[in-house]
Design an enzyme around this catalytic site. Structure first.
Site, PDB file in Angstrom:
ATOM      1  N   CYS A  41       0.760  -1.237  -0.022  1.00  0.00           N
ATOM      2  CA  CYS A  41       0.053  -0.080  -0.127  1.00  0.00           C
ATOM      3  C   CYS A  41       0.792   1.306  -0.154  1.00  0.00           C
ATOM      4  O   CYS A  41       1.898   1.398   0.575  1.00  0.00           O
ATOM      5  CB  CYS A  41      -1.031   0.035   1.201  1.00  0.00           C
ATOM      6  SG  CYS A  41      -1.907   1.375   1.291  1.00  0.00           S
ATOM      7  N   ASP A  43       0.413   3.874   1.983  1.00  0.00           N
ATOM      8  CA  ASP A  43       0.337   4.472   3.083  1.00  0.00           C
ATOM      9  C   ASP A  43       1.672   4.860   3.607  1.00  0.00           C
ATOM     10  O   ASP A  43       2.613   4.001   3.520  1.00  0.00           O
ATOM     11  CB  ASP A  43      -0.428   3.518   4.037  1.00  0.00           C
ATOM     12  CG  ASP A  43      -0.799   4.077   5.247  1.00  0.00           C
ATOM     13  OD1 ASP A  43       0.140   4.618   5.900  1.00  0.00           O
ATOM     14  OD2 ASP A  43      -2.005   4.208   5.578  1.00  0.00           O
ATOM     15  N   ARG A  45       2.760   5.330   6.378  1.00  0.00           N
ATOM     16  CA  ARG A  45       3.267   4.757   7.508  1.00  0.00           C
ATOM     17  C   ARG A  45       3.810   3.262   7.471  1.00  0.00           C
ATOM     18  O   ARG A  45       4.430   2.802   8.222  1.00  0.00           O
ATOM     19  CB  ARG A  45       2.141   4.480   8.529  1.00  0.00           C
ATOM     20  CG  ARG A  45       1.605   5.891   9.012  1.00  0.00           C
ATOM     21  CD  ARG A  45       0.172   5.588   9.534  1.00  0.00           C
ATOM     22  NE  ARG A  45      -0.668   4.832   8.576  1.00  0.00           N
ATOM     23  CZ  ARG A  45      -2.041   4.653   9.219  1.00  0.00           C
ATOM     24  NH1 ARG A  45      -2.294   4.817  10.193  1.00  0.00           N
ATOM     25  NH2 ARG A  45      -3.031   4.219   8.008  1.00  0.00           N
ATOM     26  N   HIS A  97      -2.446  -3.856   5.057  1.00  0.00           N
ATOM     27  CA  HIS A  97      -2.060  -3.721   6.353  1.00  0.00           C
ATOM     28  C   HIS A  97      -3.300  -3.204   7.244  1.00  0.00           C
ATOM     29  O   HIS A  97      -4.225  -2.409   6.316  1.00  0.00           O
ATOM     30  CB  HIS A  97      -0.991  -2.498   6.640  1.00  0.00           C
ATOM     31  CG  HIS A  97      -1.582  -0.884   5.794  1.00  0.00           C
ATOM     32  ND1 HIS A  97      -2.063  -0.190   6.708  1.00  0.00           N
ATOM     33  CD2 HIS A  97      -1.639  -0.605   4.496  1.00  0.00           C
ATOM     34  CE1 HIS A  97      -2.463   0.891   6.011  1.00  0.00           C
ATOM     35  NE2 HIS A  97      -2.218   0.488   4.679  1.00  0.00           N
ATOM     36  N   CYS A 100      -5.970   0.279   6.966  1.00  0.00           N
ATOM     37  CA  CYS A 100      -5.818   0.712   5.484  1.00  0.00           C
ATOM     38  C   CYS A 100      -6.814   1.550   5.167  1.00  0.00           C
ATOM     39  O   CYS A 100      -8.094   1.431   5.056  1.00  0.00           O
ATOM     40  CB  CYS A 100      -5.810  -0.362   4.639  1.00  0.00           C
ATOM     41  SG  CYS A 100      -5.653   0.050   2.698  1.00  0.00           S
TER      42      CYS A 100
END
Length: 208
Positions: A41, A43, A45, A97, A100
């Site tokens: 992803c 993302d 993080r 994750h 998400c």
């Protein structure tokens, strides 16, 4: 964010790498030979190499919103083709994750503009597993389960591709489905039973 700080960080990083190995960048310039394609992803993080404890050259990485593998996405398909046919990776990982945002957005009915078309693919995952998901009363657990099922369906999408099938036959390439628990830092192998899942669709997609 002060972007000047990024360039200062880069200088410090160069110094630290040369201190470890004065030929570090010479070796990087010689090329790459990764064993693994990681599809994750976007993302901010979730940092692919860091969470796996790998360094530059160890993994070929593709990231997009909600770690999707869509047959009409030329970017993703090009990455898969290059990693499998040219880099000869032996493992392909789809890693979702918990937490998400893309999956959470797909669970809502809001109009998200250009994202609607992308998120529809996640809603299709929900539709495929509607009975299981609707039986989960706890919304957080339902959300986490959809994240896991989305990883599963993206792995199935990978297995449907000619490049993956050819490499699986020829050199035993393996597809894996993982989830990163953002609350604990743990990588979780979903241990997906692909043989059982693919049994019902093998003839439709002409899978080996």
């Amino acid at each position: 964010m002060n972007l000047d700080k990024v360039f200062e960080n880069n200088k410090d990083w160069i110094k630290s790498k040369l201190k470890e190995d004065e030929k570090y960048f010479d070796k990087l310039g010689e090329g790459q030979n990764p064993e693994l394609l990681f599809i994750g992803c976007s993302d901010s993080r979730v940092t692919a190499e860091e969470l796996m404890g790998l360094g530059p050259g160890d993994a070929f990485v593709h990231r997009n919103i909600a770690n999707m593998v869509i047959g009409t996405d030329l970017n993703a398909m090009s990455v898969v083709e290059y990693a499998v046919e040219h880099l000869k990776v032996n493992h392909v990982v789809v890693c979702g994750h918990y937490g998400c945002g893309g999956v959470k957005a797909a669970m809502q009915s809001a109009d998200l503009g250009v994202l609607n078309g992308w998120l529809r693919n996640i809603r299709d995952v929900y539709r495929l597993h509607e009975l299981e998901l609707n039986a989960i009363e706890d919304e957080e657990k339902k959300y986490e389960r959809l994240i896991e099922l989305n990883v599963q369906e993206q792995c199935v999408n990978l297995i449907k591709t000619a490049a993956i099938q050819k490499a699986a036959r020829g050199r035993g390439l393996i597809v894996h489905g993982w989830v990163f628990d953002i609350h604990t830092g743990k990588l979780l192998d979903l241990k997906i039973d692909f043989e059982n899942i693919l049994e019902n669709i093998r003839e439709i997609y002409h899978l080996d």
